[in-house]
Design a protein around this motif. Structure first.
Motif, PDB file in Angstrom:
ATOM      1  N   GLU A 214      -8.140  18.097  -4.632  1.00 50.56           N
ATOM      2  CA  GLU A 214      -7.174  18.846  -3.842  1.00 50.56           C
ATOM      3  C   GLU A 214      -7.075  18.308  -2.413  1.00 50.56           C
ATOM      4  O   GLU A 214      -5.980  18.165  -1.862  1.00 50.56           O
ATOM      5  CB  GLU A 214      -7.557  20.341  -3.805  1.00 50.56           C
ATOM      6  N   TYR A 215      -8.239  17.970  -1.843  1.00 50.16           N
ATOM      7  CA  TYR A 215      -8.252  17.457  -0.481  1.00 50.16           C
ATOM      8  C   TYR A 215      -7.516  16.112  -0.399  1.00 50.16           C
ATOM      9  O   TYR A 215      -6.699  15.879   0.501  1.00 50.16           O
ATOM     10  CB  TYR A 215      -9.696  17.312   0.011  1.00 50.16           C
ATOM     11  N   LEU A 216      -7.791  15.253  -1.371  1.00 52.77           N
ATOM     12  CA  LEU A 216      -7.148  13.932  -1.366  1.00 52.77           C
ATOM     13  C   LEU A 216      -5.643  14.067  -1.592  1.00 52.77           C
ATOM     14  O   LEU A 216      -4.826  13.411  -0.929  1.00 52.77           O
ATOM     15  CB  LEU A 216      -7.783  13.043  -2.440  1.00 52.77           C
ATOM     16  N   TYR A 217      -5.279  14.972  -2.514  1.00 52.68           N
ATOM     17  CA  TYR A 217      -3.852  15.224  -2.805  1.00 52.68           C
ATOM     18  C   TYR A 217      -3.127  15.709  -1.547  1.00 52.68           C
ATOM     19  O   TYR A 217      -2.078  15.196  -1.169  1.00 52.68           O
ATOM     20  CB  TYR A 217      -3.758  16.265  -3.928  1.00 52.68           C
ATOM     21  N   THR A 218      -3.727  16.692  -0.881  1.00 54.40           N
ATOM     22  CA  THR A 218      -3.114  17.236   0.329  1.00 54.40           C
ATOM     23  C   THR A 218      -3.044  16.183   1.431  1.00 54.40           C
ATOM     24  O   THR A 218      -2.037  16.067   2.138  1.00 54.40           O
ATOM     25  CB  THR A 218      -3.927  18.454   0.835  1.00 54.40           C
ATOM     26  N   SER A 219      -4.116  15.397   1.550  1.00 54.94           N
ATOM     27  CA  SER A 219      -4.150  14.373   2.599  1.00 54.94           C
ATOM     28  C   SER A 219      -3.077  13.316   2.379  1.00 54.94           C
ATOM     29  O   SER A 219      -2.375  12.925   3.312  1.00 54.94           O
ATOM     30  CB  SER A 219      -5.525  13.688   2.636  1.00 54.94           C
ATOM     31  N   ILE A 220      -2.953  12.852   1.144  1.00 57.90           N
ATOM     32  CA  ILE A 220      -1.927  11.833   0.868  1.00 57.90           C
ATOM     33  C   ILE A 220      -0.545  12.437   1.069  1.00 57.90           C
ATOM     34  O   ILE A 220       0.363  11.793   1.601  1.00 57.90           O
ATOM     35  CB  ILE A 220      -2.100  11.245  -0.553  1.00 57.90           C
TER      36      ILE A 220
ATOM     37  N   THR B  82      -7.304  -1.578  -9.996  1.00 56.86           N
ATOM     38  CA  THR B  82      -8.765  -1.683  -9.915  1.00 56.86           C
ATOM     39  C   THR B  82      -9.325  -0.629  -8.959  1.00 56.86           C
ATOM     40  O   THR B  82      -8.659  -0.202  -8.019  1.00 56.86           O
ATOM     41  CB  THR B  82      -9.222  -3.069  -9.412  1.00 56.86           C
ATOM     42  N   ALA B  83     -10.586  -0.232  -9.216  1.00 58.39           N
ATOM     43  CA  ALA B  83     -11.234   0.783  -8.384  1.00 58.39           C
ATOM     44  C   ALA B  83     -11.360   0.302  -6.941  1.00 58.39           C
ATOM     45  O   ALA B  83     -11.197   1.079  -5.999  1.00 58.39           O
ATOM     46  CB  ALA B  83     -12.613   1.125  -8.955  1.00 58.39           C
ATOM     47  N   SER B  84     -11.609  -0.989  -6.750  1.00 57.56           N
ATOM     48  CA  SER B  84     -11.787  -1.475  -5.376  1.00 57.56           C
ATOM     49  C   SER B  84     -10.444  -1.459  -4.639  1.00 57.56           C
ATOM     50  O   SER B  84     -10.388  -1.187  -3.442  1.00 57.56           O
ATOM     51  CB  SER B  84     -12.415  -2.873  -5.361  1.00 57.56           C
ATOM     52  N   GLN B  85      -9.387  -1.725  -5.376  1.00 55.95           N
ATOM     53  CA  GLN B  85      -8.034  -1.626  -4.785  1.00 55.95           C
ATOM     54  C   GLN B  85      -7.774  -0.203  -4.278  1.00 55.95           C
ATOM     55  O   GLN B  85      -7.276   0.015  -3.182  1.00 55.95           O
ATOM     56  CB  GLN B  85      -6.998  -1.987  -5.864  1.00 55.95           C
ATOM     57  N   ILE B  86      -8.135   0.780  -5.097  1.00 59.33           N
ATOM     58  CA  ILE B  86      -7.926   2.174  -4.726  1.00 59.33           C
ATOM     59  C   ILE B  86      -8.736   2.519  -3.478  1.00 59.33           C
ATOM     60  O   ILE B  86      -8.211   3.094  -2.517  1.00 59.33           O
ATOM     61  CB  ILE B  86      -8.325   3.099  -5.907  1.00 59.33           C
ATOM     62  N   ARG B  87     -10.029   2.129  -3.473  1.00 60.00           N
ATOM     63  CA  ARG B  87     -10.861   2.431  -2.305  1.00 60.00           C
ATOM     64  C   ARG B  87     -10.298   1.773  -1.052  1.00 60.00           C
ATOM     65  O   ARG B  87     -10.203   2.394   0.005  1.00 60.00           O
ATOM     66  CB  ARG B  87     -12.301   1.956  -2.549  1.00 60.00           C
ATOM     67  N   GLN B  88      -9.872   0.518  -1.209  1.00 62.18           N
ATOM     68  CA  GLN B  88      -9.321  -0.234  -0.082  1.00 62.18           C
ATOM     69  C   GLN B  88      -8.031   0.433   0.433  1.00 62.18           C
ATOM     70  O   GLN B  88      -7.845   0.613   1.631  1.00 62.18           O
ATOM     71  CB  GLN B  88      -9.015  -1.640  -0.590  1.00 62.18           C
ATOM     72  N   ASP B  89      -7.165   0.808  -0.491  1.00 63.44           N
ATOM     73  CA  ASP B  89      -5.897   1.464  -0.106  1.00 63.44           C
ATOM     74  C   ASP B  89      -6.184   2.736   0.687  1.00 63.44           C
ATOM     75  O   ASP B  89      -5.616   2.960   1.758  1.00 63.44           O
ATOM     76  CB  ASP B  89      -5.077   1.841  -1.348  1.00 63.44           C
ATOM     77  N   LEU B  90      -7.066   3.574   0.169  1.00 65.37           N
ATOM     78  CA  LEU B  90      -7.301   4.872   0.795  1.00 65.37           C
ATOM     79  C   LEU B  90      -8.033   4.730   2.119  1.00 65.37           C
ATOM     80  O   LEU B  90      -7.812   5.514   3.050  1.00 65.37           O
ATOM     81  CB  LEU B  90      -8.065   5.789  -0.164  1.00 65.37           C
ATOM     82  N   ASN B  91      -8.884   3.691   2.223  1.00 66.22           N
ATOM     83  CA  ASN B  91      -9.609   3.463   3.480  1.00 66.22           C
ATOM     84  C   ASN B  91      -8.684   3.189   4.662  1.00 66.22           C
ATOM     85  O   ASN B  91      -9.065   3.371   5.809  1.00 66.22           O
ATOM     86  CB  ASN B  91     -10.594   2.305   3.322  1.00 66.22           C
ATOM     87  N   ASN B  92      -7.463   2.744   4.374  1.00 68.15           N
ATOM     88  CA  ASN B  92      -6.480   2.535   5.432  1.00 68.15           C
ATOM     89  C   ASN B  92      -6.218   3.807   6.229  1.00 68.15           C
ATOM     90  O   ASN B  92      -5.782   3.763   7.364  1.00 68.15           O
ATOM     91  CB  ASN B  92      -5.141   2.081   4.844  1.00 68.15           C
ATOM     92  N   PHE B  93      -6.438   4.950   5.581  1.00 70.05           N
ATOM     93  CA  PHE B  93      -6.002   6.204   6.185  1.00 70.05           C
ATOM     94  C   PHE B  93      -7.167   7.104   6.586  1.00 70.05           C
ATOM     95  O   PHE B  93      -6.967   8.217   7.036  1.00 70.05           O
ATOM     96  CB  PHE B  93      -5.074   6.959   5.221  1.00 70.05           C
ATOM     97  N   GLY B  94      -8.386   6.636   6.377  1.00 73.05           N
ATOM     98  CA  GLY B  94      -9.537   7.457   6.765  1.00 73.05           C
ATOM     99  C   GLY B  94     -10.571   7.503   5.658  1.00 73.05           C
ATOM    100  O   GLY B  94     -10.479   6.774   4.667  1.00 73.05           O
TER     101      GLY B  94
ATOM    102  N   VAL C 128       0.849  -1.206   0.000  1.00 73.65           N
ATOM    103  CA  VAL C 128       0.000   0.000   0.000  1.00 73.65           C
ATOM    104  C   VAL C 128       0.881   1.252   0.000  1.00 73.65           C
ATOM    105  O   VAL C 128       0.660   2.186  -0.781  1.00 73.65           O
ATOM    106  CB  VAL C 128      -0.939   0.019   1.229  1.00 73.65           C
ATOM    107  N   ILE C 129       1.881   1.245   0.857  1.00 72.97           N
ATOM    108  CA  ILE C 129       2.756   2.414   0.987  1.00 72.97           C
ATOM    109  C   ILE C 129       3.444   2.729  -0.345  1.00 72.97           C
ATOM    110  O   ILE C 129       3.557   3.877  -0.752  1.00 72.97           O
ATOM    111  CB  ILE C 129       3.799   2.186   2.095  1.00 72.97           C
ATOM    112  N   LYS C 130       3.857   1.662  -1.024  1.00 79.48           N
ATOM    113  CA  LYS C 130       4.534   1.859  -2.317  1.00 79.48           C
ATOM    114  C   LYS C 130       3.587   2.482  -3.346  1.00 79.48           C
ATOM    115  O   LYS C 130       4.030   3.131  -4.288  1.00 79.48           O
ATOM    116  CB  LYS C 130       5.049   0.516  -2.873  1.00 79.48           C
ATOM    117  N   ARG C 131       2.283   2.242  -3.184  1.00 83.62           N
ATOM    118  CA  ARG C 131       1.350   2.824  -4.156  1.00 83.62           C
ATOM    119  C   ARG C 131       0.987   4.275  -3.848  1.00 83.62           C
ATOM    120  O   ARG C 131       0.567   5.013  -4.737  1.00 83.62           O
ATOM    121  CB  ARG C 131       0.068   1.972  -4.230  1.00 83.62           C
TER     122      ARG C 131
END
Lengths: 213, 213
Positions: free
Chosen positions: A66-72, A42-54, A8-11
């Motif tokens: 912009e919010y997602l960019y700043t958050s990541i 895949t879209a579900s991979q993306i949702r799953q990855d981001l859900n790790n952080f909130g 996840v971190i690598k992505r």
């Protein structure tokens, strides 16, 4: 925070880059589906990855770019500044010293060090190259976060050991050797450029074999 | 040859590097157990990876280092020579042009190209930097295997498209964009240096969080 998997971190930096591209093009919102098409994940991979952080997305709206960019960026620690030194100021060391994009992301080159008397005293990007014997005092006086190692592999392990002892937090290692933290206090990222070139030559040959079959 | 997984292929250059280190130290034979300890990969993983390509080890003897090194080199296509051009001769392009180790492995820099009039005509490592408008004729006259892209991301996709059309076999891309082959004829390896630096800043911050808990 719970332990996040290395995969996840690598992505994350990739998400960050793609969102940065969208921002540059004035895109205000996006969806996991759209990101998925651009990134080949895949879209579900993306949702799953981001859900790790909130919770970043909203049902029916998607993500605010912009919010997602700043958050990541925050997750990656990019809202902070990092003092950097470069050890080994050959071509690659100079290339890194001169790469403006790193500076923009908060990685500030503060010191350059080499063993070569012909380089010592030279100025690269307003910084005078110093002798490696001065690293210890420089680190202690200036608070160095990250050391970039662009030097021969023979010298890398000893310098890494000392950097950890002196309290440097991270090593970005370009010497062709897998450095490891000896006391678990320093973070190390090994970059092996030749390996990526060999992966390419493998792929070229495999494709040639396919053709001749 | 059967299709080998990307994960195995990515590990091959690492095996090659570790075996090269053993060779340098005059080690004649090794075992999957010994490689495993050095590399932090399980012994069974190593045996399984290498079995993809044939029988290299012998029960009770292990692996002959030189034979295994040479064999993996062949699998990676390193017994051949590759004509290389570098497009974008800034600091990173020059660093790659000057990196002797690539030349030793058979990657020979034959041409350097840039758009910057101040660079065109300059000599780097006995090669005169030419205008990018000359790439097409150069490729057709000299048979270029690999193009290294060390140029801004805006220009990368169009050049990649042309390189594929002109018959170049591989692209080693350093522009911060994921290039893809449009016709499936060219192999592309994307290198994202900033992403590796961000992974490092993530790790540094995670370690700090651990400490403060």
């Amino acid at each position: 925070m719970k332990k996040i998997s290395q995969a996840v971190i690598k992505r994350l930096p990739r998400y960050y880059r793609y969102l940065g591209d969208l921002l540059e093009n004035d895109v205000v919102r996006t969806s996991s589906k759209e990101l998925s098409e651009r990134m080949g994940v895949t879209a579900s991979q993306i949702r799953q990855d981001l859900n790790n952080f909130g919770e970043f997305g909203q049902q029916g709206y998607g993500y605010n770019v912009e919010y997602l960019y700043t958050s990541i960026g925050k997750i990656l620690g990019l809202e902070k500044e990092y003092n950097i030194i470069i050890i080994g100021v050959g071509n690659l060391g100079q290339a890194i010293a001169n790469y403006i994009e790193f500076e923009r992301k908060g990685f500030k080159v503060k010191g350059l060090f080499d063993v070569n008397p012909r380089l010592i005293g030279m100025i690269v990007r307003d910084i005078e190259i110093k002798d490696v014997s001065e690293i210890e005092s420089f680190v202690k006086e200036n608070g160095v976060d990250i050391a970039v190692l662009t030097l021969p592999k023979q010298k890398a392990p000893e310098i890494a050991l000392n950097l950890e002892k002196w309290g440097v937090k991270g090593i970005w290692n370009f010497a062709p050797i897998d450095l490891q933290s000896s006391q678990g206090k320093i973070c190390i990222e090994n970059v092996h450029l030749s390996e990526s070139l060999m992966t390419l030559s493998y792929a070229i040959n495999e494709k040639n074999d396919e053709k001749s079959n």
